[in-house]
Design an enzyme around this catalytic site. Structure first.
Site, short mmCIF file in Angstrom:
data_model
loop_
_atom_site.label_atom_id
_atom_site.label_comp_id
_atom_site.label_asym_id
_atom_site.label_seq_id
_atom_site.Cartn_x
_atom_site.Cartn_y
_atom_site.Cartn_z
N SER A 139 0.97 -1.30 -0.12
CA SER A 139 -0.09 -0.11 -0.01
C SER A 139 0.80 1.15 0.00
CB SER A 139 -0.90 -0.05 1.14
OG SER A 139 -1.61 1.38 1.44
N TYR A 152 -1.57 -1.47 10.60
CA TYR A 152 -1.65 -1.48 8.98
C TYR A 152 -0.62 -0.95 8.31
CZ TYR A 152 -3.86 -1.28 4.44
OH TYR A 152 -4.21 -1.38 3.04
N1 NAP Z 1 -8.84 -0.51 -1.16
C1 NAP Z 1 -7.63 0.23 -1.15
O1 NAP Z 1 -7.94 1.58 -0.97
C2 NAP Z 1 -6.25 -0.45 -0.91
C3 NAP Z 1 -5.11 0.45 -0.85
C4 NAP Z 1 -4.00 -0.10 -0.69
C5 NAP Z 1 -3.77 -1.35 -0.36
N2 NAP Z 1 -4.91 -2.31 -0.30
C6 NAP Z 1 -4.73 -3.84 0.04
O2 NAP Z 1 -5.41 -4.34 -1.34
C7 NAP Z 1 -5.76 -5.44 -0.65
C8 NAP Z 1 -7.13 -5.93 -1.01
O3 NAP Z 1 -7.94 -4.91 -0.39
P1 NAP Z 1 -9.49 -4.41 -0.94
O4 NAP Z 1 -9.58 -3.25 -1.06
O5 NAP Z 1 -9.74 -5.29 -2.03
O6 NAP Z 1 -10.10 -5.09 0.31
P2 NAP Z 1 -11.49 -6.11 0.64
O7 NAP Z 1 -12.44 -5.73 -0.54
O8 NAP Z 1 -11.93 -6.02 2.05
O9 NAP Z 1 -11.01 -7.52 0.04
C9 NAP Z 1 -9.96 -8.11 1.11
C10 NAP Z 1 -10.09 -9.39 0.54
O10 NAP Z 1 -9.12 -10.37 1.41
C11 NAP Z 1 -9.58 -11.27 2.13
N3 NAP Z 1 -9.12 -11.71 3.46
C12 NAP Z 1 -9.10 -10.73 4.58
N4 NAP Z 1 -8.62 -11.58 5.48
C13 NAP Z 1 -8.38 -12.72 5.19
C14 NAP Z 1 -7.97 -13.99 5.77
N5 NAP Z 1 -7.59 -13.87 7.03
N6 NAP Z 1 -7.82 -15.07 5.22
C15 NAP Z 1 -8.09 -15.21 3.72
N7 NAP Z 1 -8.65 -13.99 3.20
C16 NAP Z 1 -8.82 -12.86 3.88
C17 NAP Z 1 -11.00 -11.08 2.02
O11 NAP Z 1 -11.81 -12.34 1.95
P3 NAP Z 1 -13.22 -12.52 2.73
O12 NAP Z 1 -14.01 -11.36 2.38
O13 NAP Z 1 -13.79 -13.61 1.84
O14 NAP Z 1 -13.18 -12.87 3.94
C18 NAP Z 1 -11.05 -10.38 0.68
O15 NAP Z 1 -11.38 -11.23 -0.27
C19 NAP Z 1 -5.26 -5.62 0.75
O16 NAP Z 1 -3.97 -6.17 1.08
C20 NAP Z 1 -5.35 -4.41 1.09
O17 NAP Z 1 -4.49 -3.92 2.37
C21 NAP Z 1 -6.14 -1.82 -0.60
#
Ligand code: NAP
Length: 253
Positions: A139, A152
């Site tokens: 991130s 985080y």
């Molecule tokens: N959105 C942003 O602005 C942003 C910015 C920078 C980085 N990121 C990073 O991008 C990645 C994806 O984020 P996102 O925005 O797509 O979030 P999200 O929509 O909340 O998706 C998170 C995903 O991770 C899975 N997950 C969470 N905990 C888990 C666990 N213990 N075991 C297995 N799977 C797990 C969830 O699965 P379930 O829902 O099936 O539990 C879901 O598929 C993350 O690493 C996040 O930190 C996001």
């Protein structure tokens, strides 16, 4: 790597992981998708099959080292892996409130141990073949600790630096490693943020940028550029200058 044919994505049931699955889905591609929510994961897999891809799904918590390692091995046996995307992650505020002690530990377990649990078994098979690519989703929050999200930021910094170091280490073995540093992307993770999110990006755009960066085997895929530049500057400036500003930044509720 251009046109990977066998791709494993953790956290594919939602947000960026789901968008990446859809972005790669086409005939001739095998997608191994994991998450914890059966219904959402099945829906993503169905959409990928509609686009012509073959899919396999697994409900695995990334903090569970042995089942995850077993699954990575099984997927590789079914279709030799080209690309592994360690994407699953959580932040405080995803349905909870603040970074409590328990939340801080959970964030470290999922965002740090979960990535290690995904990448190490992947490297085992990729190194043996001397080809393939690993993407670690970090991130822009990795560049500087933000008071509102200490665990985080720390977890994302750890996997960012790990990926950067692995890349140099593994290049000679023919295995690519890329670190992905998104800014704000519209997903369930950011849907809980009540504060303004500059340059908020749609998830399909983010997936397209990640896919393009991975095709070029970029070391760091950071976007959007104005926020990436700001993150870089924040990290470069002395804390005495940046602390007063960061202390005024909003926190996740
Ligand atoms: N959105 C942003 O602005 C942003 C910015 C920078 C980085 N990121 C990073 O991008 C990645 C994806 O984020 P996102 O925005 O797509 O979030 P999200 O929509 O909340 O998706 C998170 C995903 O991770 C899975 N997950 C969470 N905990 C888990 C666990 N213990 N075991 C297995 N799977 C797990 C969830 O699965 P379930 O829902 O099936 O539990 C879901 O598929 C993350 O690493 C996040 O930190 C996001």
């Amino acid at each position: 790597m251009r046109n990977p044919k066998s791709i494993l994505i953790t956290g594919a049931s939602s947000g960026i992981g789901a968008a990446l699955a859809r972005a790669y889905a086409r005939p001739g591609v095998y997608l191994a998708l994991s998450g914890r929510d059966q219904e959402r994961l099945a829906a993503v897999a169905a959409a990928c099959r509609e686009a012509g891809a073959a899919t396999a799904t697994a409900l695995i918590d990334v903090t569970e080292r042995a089942p995850l390692a077993r699954w990575v091995g099984e997927v590789d046996q079914a279709a030799a892996l080209d690309l592994v995307i360690a994407n699953a992650g959580i932040s405080a505020g995803t349905g909870r409130s603040g970074e409590s002690d328990a939340q801080a530990r959970e964030i470290m377990a999922v965002n740090l141990d979960g990535v290690v649990n995904t990448v190490l078994p992947a490297l085992e098979v990729l190194r043996a073949r001397r080809r393939g690519q690993v993407a670690i989703v970090s991130s822009l929050a990795a560049f500087r600790g933000f008071p509102g999200a200490p665990a985080y930021c720390a977890s994302k910094a750890a996997v960012k630096v790990w990926g950067e170091a692995l890349r140099g280490h593994l290049a000679a073995e023919g295995v690519g490693v890329s670190v992905v540093c998104p800014g704000f992307v519209r997903s369930p993770m950011t849907a809980v943020n009540a504060f303004p999110m500059p340059f908020l990006m749609e998830v399909d755009r983010a997936a397209a940028l990640i896919k393009r960066g991975l095709a070029r085997n970029k070391a760091r895929i950071a976007f959007p550029w104005p926020l990436a530049a700001a993150a870089w500057l924040l990290a470069a400036l002395p804390p005495a200058l940046t602390d007063p500003l960061l202390r005024r930044m909003p926190e996740k509720g």
